[in-house]
Design a protein around this motif. Structure first.
Motif, PDB file in Angstrom:
ATOM      1  N   TYR A 201      -4.380  -2.710 -11.042  1.00 14.83           N
ATOM      2  CA  TYR A 201      -3.797  -3.306  -9.824  1.00 14.83           C
ATOM      3  C   TYR A 201      -2.839  -4.460 -10.142  1.00 14.83           C
ATOM      4  CZ  TYR A 201      -7.473  -0.649  -7.543  1.00 14.83           C
ATOM      5  OH  TYR A 201      -8.284   0.376  -7.113  1.00 14.83           O
ATOM      6  N   SER A 202      -2.404  -4.576 -11.389  1.00 15.93           N
ATOM      7  CA  SER A 202      -1.688  -5.802 -11.790  1.00 15.93           C
ATOM      8  C   SER A 202      -0.324  -5.973 -11.113  1.00 15.93           C
ATOM      9  CB  SER A 202      -1.524  -5.850 -13.313  1.00 15.93           C
ATOM     10  OG  SER A 202      -0.793  -4.735 -13.751  1.00 15.93           O
ATOM     11  N   GLU A 203       0.251  -4.915 -10.584  1.00 13.62           N
ATOM     12  CA  GLU A 203       1.540  -5.060  -9.862  1.00 13.62           C
ATOM     13  C   GLU A 203       1.317  -5.477  -8.410  1.00 13.62           C
ATOM     14  OE1 GLU A 203       0.741  -2.369 -11.606  1.00 13.62           O
ATOM     15  OE2 GLU A 203       2.316  -2.048 -13.097  1.00 13.62           O
ATOM     16  N   LEU A 204       0.092  -5.281  -7.913  1.00 14.82           N
ATOM     17  CA  LEU A 204      -0.154  -5.505  -6.484  1.00 14.82           C
ATOM     18  C   LEU A 204      -0.725  -6.904  -6.271  1.00 14.82           C
ATOM     19  CD1 LEU A 204      -1.525  -1.961  -5.542  1.00 14.82           C
ATOM     20  CD2 LEU A 204       0.819  -2.808  -5.491  1.00 14.82           C
ATOM     21  N   LEU A 205       0.179  -7.899  -6.379  1.00 21.14           N
ATOM     22  CA  LEU A 205      -0.191  -9.299  -6.166  1.00 21.14           C
ATOM     23  C   LEU A 205       0.559  -9.844  -4.961  1.00 21.14           C
ATOM     24  CD1 LEU A 205      -1.403  -9.256  -9.111  1.00 21.14           C
ATOM     25  CD2 LEU A 205      -0.824 -11.660  -9.094  1.00 21.14           C
ATOM     26  N   TYR A 206      -0.069 -10.776  -4.244  1.00 22.06           N
ATOM     27  CA  TYR A 206       0.514 -11.270  -2.991  1.00 22.06           C
ATOM     28  C   TYR A 206       0.718 -12.777  -3.041  1.00 22.06           C
ATOM     29  CZ  TYR A 206      -1.248  -6.630  -2.134  1.00 22.06           C
ATOM     30  OH  TYR A 206      -1.503  -5.301  -2.275  1.00 22.06           O
ATOM     31  N   ASP A 207       1.376 -13.271  -1.985  1.00 20.39           N
ATOM     32  CA  ASP A 207       1.632 -14.719  -1.835  1.00 20.39           C
ATOM     33  C   ASP A 207       2.442 -15.267  -3.017  1.00 20.39           C
ATOM     34  OD1 ASP A 207      -0.124 -14.611   0.438  1.00 20.39           O
ATOM     35  OD2 ASP A 207      -1.819 -14.736  -0.947  1.00 20.39           O
ATOM     36  N   GLY A 208       3.307 -14.430  -3.570  1.00 23.11           N
ATOM     37  CA  GLY A 208       4.149 -14.887  -4.688  1.00 23.11           C
ATOM     38  C   GLY A 208       3.386 -15.052  -5.994  1.00 23.11           C
ATOM     39  N   GLY A 209       2.149 -14.562  -6.051  1.00 25.02           N
ATOM     40  CA  GLY A 209       1.329 -14.714  -7.268  1.00 25.02           C
ATOM     41  C   GLY A 209       1.925 -13.955  -8.449  1.00 25.02           C
ATOM     42  N   GLN A 210       1.830 -14.558  -9.630  1.00 24.61           N
ATOM     43  CA  GLN A 210       2.309 -13.918 -10.867  1.00 24.61           C
ATOM     44  C   GLN A 210       1.096 -13.470 -11.661  1.00 24.61           C
ATOM     45  OE1 GLN A 210       5.608 -13.402 -11.773  1.00 24.61           O
ATOM     46  NE2 GLN A 210       5.924 -14.072  -9.646  1.00 24.61           N
ATOM     47  N   HIS A 211       1.113 -12.250 -12.141  1.00 24.46           N
ATOM     48  CA  HIS A 211      -0.063 -11.756 -12.861  1.00 24.46           C
ATOM     49  C   HIS A 211      -0.138 -12.344 -14.267  1.00 24.46           C
ATOM     50  CE1 HIS A 211      -3.387  -9.214 -13.799  1.00 24.46           C
ATOM     51  NE2 HIS A 211      -2.766  -8.751 -14.871  1.00 24.46           N
ATOM     52  N   LYS A 212      -1.336 -12.713 -14.641  1.00 25.63           N
ATOM     53  CA  LYS A 212      -1.580 -13.165 -16.015  1.00 25.63           C
ATOM     54  C   LYS A 212      -2.742 -12.338 -16.549  1.00 25.63           C
ATOM     55  CE  LYS A 212      -1.377 -16.804 -19.093  1.00 25.63           C
ATOM     56  NZ  LYS A 212      -0.159 -17.009 -19.858  1.00 25.63           N
ATOM     57  N   SER A 213      -2.522 -11.694 -17.685  1.00 25.38           N
ATOM     58  CA  SER A 213      -3.589 -10.880 -18.267  1.00 25.38           C
ATOM     59  C   SER A 213      -4.251 -11.651 -19.408  1.00 25.38           C
ATOM     60  CB  SER A 213      -2.998  -9.583 -18.817  1.00 25.38           C
ATOM     61  OG  SER A 213      -3.943  -8.935 -19.638  1.00 25.38           O
ATOM     62  N   ILE A 214      -5.501 -11.351 -19.652  1.00 27.25           N
ATOM     63  CA  ILE A 214      -6.230 -12.014 -20.744  1.00 27.25           C
ATOM     64  C   ILE A 214      -5.594 -11.725 -22.104  1.00 27.25           C
ATOM     65  CG2 ILE A 214      -7.960 -10.166 -21.117  1.00 27.25           C
ATOM     66  CD1 ILE A 214      -9.985 -12.660 -21.320  1.00 27.25           C
ATOM     67  N   VAL A 215      -4.872 -10.590 -22.187  1.00 25.51           N
ATOM     68  CA  VAL A 215      -4.276 -10.223 -23.474  1.00 25.51           C
ATOM     69  C   VAL A 215      -3.222 -11.234 -23.924  1.00 25.51           C
ATOM     70  CG1 VAL A 215      -2.375  -8.753 -22.599  1.00 25.51           C
ATOM     71  CG2 VAL A 215      -3.463  -8.204 -24.770  1.00 25.51           C
TER      72      VAL A 215
ATOM     73  N   ARG B  84       4.412  -2.679  -2.235  1.00 22.91           N
ATOM     74  CA  ARG B  84       3.672  -3.943  -2.378  1.00 22.91           C
ATOM     75  C   ARG B  84       3.847  -4.820  -1.134  1.00 22.91           C
ATOM     76  NH1 ARG B  84       3.759  -8.918  -2.967  1.00 22.91           N
ATOM     77  NH2 ARG B  84       5.999  -8.921  -2.599  1.00 22.91           N
ATOM     78  N   GLN B  85       5.116  -4.893  -0.672  1.00 25.30           N
ATOM     79  CA  GLN B  85       5.371  -5.729   0.513  1.00 25.30           C
ATOM     80  C   GLN B  85       4.608  -5.209   1.722  1.00 25.30           C
ATOM     81  OE1 GLN B  85       9.588  -6.068   1.209  1.00 25.30           O
ATOM     82  NE2 GLN B  85       9.889  -7.250  -0.663  1.00 25.30           N
ATOM     83  N   SER B  86       4.579  -3.893   1.863  1.00 22.90           N
ATOM     84  CA  SER B  86       3.891  -3.359   3.050  1.00 22.90           C
ATOM     85  C   SER B  86       2.374  -3.559   2.936  1.00 22.90           C
ATOM     86  CB  SER B  86       4.287  -1.908   3.320  1.00 22.90           C
ATOM     87  OG  SER B  86       3.400  -1.039   2.712  1.00 22.90           O
ATOM     88  N   TYR B  87       1.824  -3.529   1.710  1.00 26.57           N
ATOM     89  CA  TYR B  87       0.391  -3.842   1.565  1.00 26.57           C
ATOM     90  C   TYR B  87       0.135  -5.312   1.921  1.00 26.57           C
ATOM     91  CZ  TYR B  87       0.172   0.503  -1.204  1.00 26.57           C
ATOM     92  OH  TYR B  87       0.269   1.790  -1.632  1.00 26.57           O
ATOM     93  N   GLU B  88       1.065  -6.172   1.527  1.00 24.94           N
ATOM     94  CA  GLU B  88       0.866  -7.604   1.813  1.00 24.94           C
ATOM     95  C   GLU B  88       0.809  -7.831   3.325  1.00 24.94           C
ATOM     96  OE1 GLU B  88       3.185 -10.314  -0.511  1.00 24.94           O
ATOM     97  OE2 GLU B  88       2.390 -12.051   0.529  1.00 24.94           O
ATOM     98  N   GLU B  89       1.733  -7.176   4.055  1.00 24.64           N
ATOM     99  CA  GLU B  89       1.709  -7.322   5.525  1.00 24.64           C
ATOM    100  C   GLU B  89       0.391  -6.818   6.090  1.00 24.64           C
ATOM    101  OE1 GLU B  89       5.198  -5.195   6.863  1.00 24.64           O
ATOM    102  OE2 GLU B  89       6.479  -6.611   5.755  1.00 24.64           O
ATOM    103  N   ARG B  90      -0.068  -5.680   5.559  1.00 20.33           N
ATOM    104  CA  ARG B  90      -1.326  -5.104   6.073  1.00 20.33           C
ATOM    105  C   ARG B  90      -2.517  -5.987   5.715  1.00 20.33           C
ATOM    106  NH1 ARG B  90      -0.518   1.206   4.371  1.00 20.33           N
ATOM    107  NH2 ARG B  90       1.647   0.884   3.861  1.00 20.33           N
ATOM    108  N   ARG B  91      -2.474  -6.553   4.514  1.00 19.00           N
ATOM    109  CA  ARG B  91      -3.568  -7.480   4.139  1.00 19.00           C
ATOM    110  C   ARG B  91      -3.609  -8.657   5.107  1.00 19.00           C
ATOM    111  NH1 ARG B  91      -3.070 -12.310   0.126  1.00 19.00           N
ATOM    112  NH2 ARG B  91      -1.467 -12.572   1.703  1.00 19.00           N
ATOM    113  N   ASN B  92      -2.426  -9.231   5.397  1.00 16.35           N
ATOM    114  CA  ASN B  92      -2.390 -10.381   6.304  1.00 16.35           C
ATOM    115  C   ASN B  92      -2.991 -10.012   7.657  1.00 16.35           C
ATOM    116  OD1 ASN B  92      -1.112 -11.728   4.294  1.00 16.35           O
ATOM    117  ND2 ASN B  92       0.941 -11.578   5.169  1.00 16.35           N
TER     118      ASN B  92
END
Ligand code: PLP
Length: 397
Positions: A212-226, A299-307
């Motif tokens: 799910y690393s591409e599906l981030l909201y509120d301008g969040g940037q993904h950071k992986s443990i790697v 992603r944008q449409s998921y963010e709207e639906r999440r809100n």
């Protein structure tokens, strides 16, 4: 004519299977099968078909007669594209020849990773509630699942101190999945860094499921443990096309890992799977060429639906934190006086809305239900209306 005597085959089954529970999701969805009246927020997959350019690339390749096996590792052109994509997404580079394996979904990659490293009795720490296949996949690989509970009050982020308490001399792997199915939780980078330090200190492997690393909201940037010091050489990064590219049915994923681990996974894959289907690999190559062009609108449409869903759930009195990623919400339904399981059963019975009981993902999900909001917006409105009526009726009762 007498019928052949039914043989009792149950005593022929592997003993390993007896440690594996039936999937709580599957159990629940047997109740929904054949009911066209039900609005389902149950299945964790995008509501839209795969974007057209990706489907078209697969159609063209079939027209050309590309129906053969590929290299066991996957098409070289795809591995090169994966290497470039992963470098952009995770700021880590992998050699397409020696460090990348194309698999049948992240599901196969996870199974291979566990089977490649676990000996009987080796322990794997993972956070719970979690994706339903982790525990069973570890057990099937003769490992011992060691779930570490995350808490509602932490928005289901994982505390490094809880991980540390779970480490024993038998711990071999820490498995992570952020953003998380079923909670949508993301891990604060400070906590992730501490978990990375624990991996290094205790010389542990880390499997990080980045589906799910591409599906981030509120301008969040993904950071992986790697990305943390000392992690690349001990991490298997698992990723795939099912969620961000809406490609669940193509069954395509990949593992990126140091050469020794990749080779061990390949040993199993070459015998049990041979290779991932060529038409799916061609489609995946096109998906990577398309990249954010196709991901971003979804992603944008998921963010709207999440809100929308989070607002409605909180307005109806179900406490629900605002999850930073994936496409799930995990509201606490205890204010209705019902457990997650009873809530899900009665909601289905009375309002024909299907959600998944939170305990399907581990005991700490008992008070919650999982709702997937990758559902058509008009259906989401109907589902929230039905749920609100149901919640109100419980309060009157
Ligand atoms: N990992 C997580 C966390 C998931 O939620 C899922 C599917 O829901 C998978 C892996 C399986 O992915 P795939 O379709 O690539 O096998």
């Amino acid at each position: 004519m007498s019928l052949p005597r039914q043989m009792d085959l149950s005593n022929k089954l592997s003993r390993q299977l007896s440690g594996i529970p039936r999937s709580g999701i599957r159990d629940f969805f047997e109740l929904v099968i054949g009911r066209s009246d039900v609005i389902s927020l149950g299945v964790g997959e995008p509501d839209k078909p795969t974007p057209w350019p990706i489907r078209e690339a697969a159609i063209r390749s079939l027209e050309k007669g590309q129906t053969s096996y590929t290299s066991n590792l996957g098409l070289e052109s795809l591995r090169v594209a994966i290497s470039e994509y992963v470098a952009g997404q995770f700021r880590v580079t992998y050699d397409p020849k020696t460090e990348i394996l194309v698999t049948v979904g992240v599901s196969e990659a996870l199974d291979l990773a566990f089977r490649a490293v676990l000996d009987p009795g080796d322990e794997v720490i993972y956070h719970q509630p979690c994706y339903v296949s982790y525990g069973p996949s570890i057990t099937m690989a003769y490992g011992v699942p060691v779930p570490v509970n995350t808490r509602l009050e932490d928005n289901f982020a994982l505390r490094a101190e809880d991980v540390e308490k779970a480490i024993t001399p038998k711990t071999k792997v820490i498995a992570l999945n952020f953003p998380t199915n079923p909670t949508g939780a993301i891990e604060p980078p400070e906590e992730l860094e501490k978990i990375a330090q624990l991996c290094v200190k205790h010389d542990l492997l880390c499997f990080t499921d980045e589906i799910y690393s591409e599906l981030l909201y509120d301008g969040g940037q993904h950071k992986s443990i790697v990305e943390f010091p000392g992690m690349r050489e001990r991490t298997v990064l698992l990723h795939g096309f099912s969620k961000a590219f809406a490609m669940t049915g193509w069954r395509l994923g990949y593992a990126c890992a140091p050469a020794v681990l990749r080779e061990a996974m390949m040993k199993i894959h070459q015998y049990c799977m041979l290779c991932a289907p060529i038409m799916s690999q061609v489609a995946a190559l096109e998906a990577l060429h398309q990249g954010t062009t196709v991901i971003e609108p979804m992603r944008q449409s998921y963010e709207e639906r999440r809100n929308f869903v989070v607002r409605r759930l909180n307005e109806m009195g179900l406490s629900c934190f605002n999850p930073g990623g994936a496409f799930y919400v995990f509201p606490d339904v205890s204010s209705t006086g019902l457990s997650g399981r009873d809530f899900a059963l009665k909601l289905l019975e009375e309002k024909s809305v299907a959600v998944v009981p939170g305990n399907a993902f581990g005991p700490t999900g008992e008070k919650c239900v999982r709702c997937c909001y990758a559902t058509a917006p008009d259906l989401l409105v109907k589902a929230m209306d039905g749920m609100e009526e149901f919640v109100k009726s419980r309060k009157v009762a």
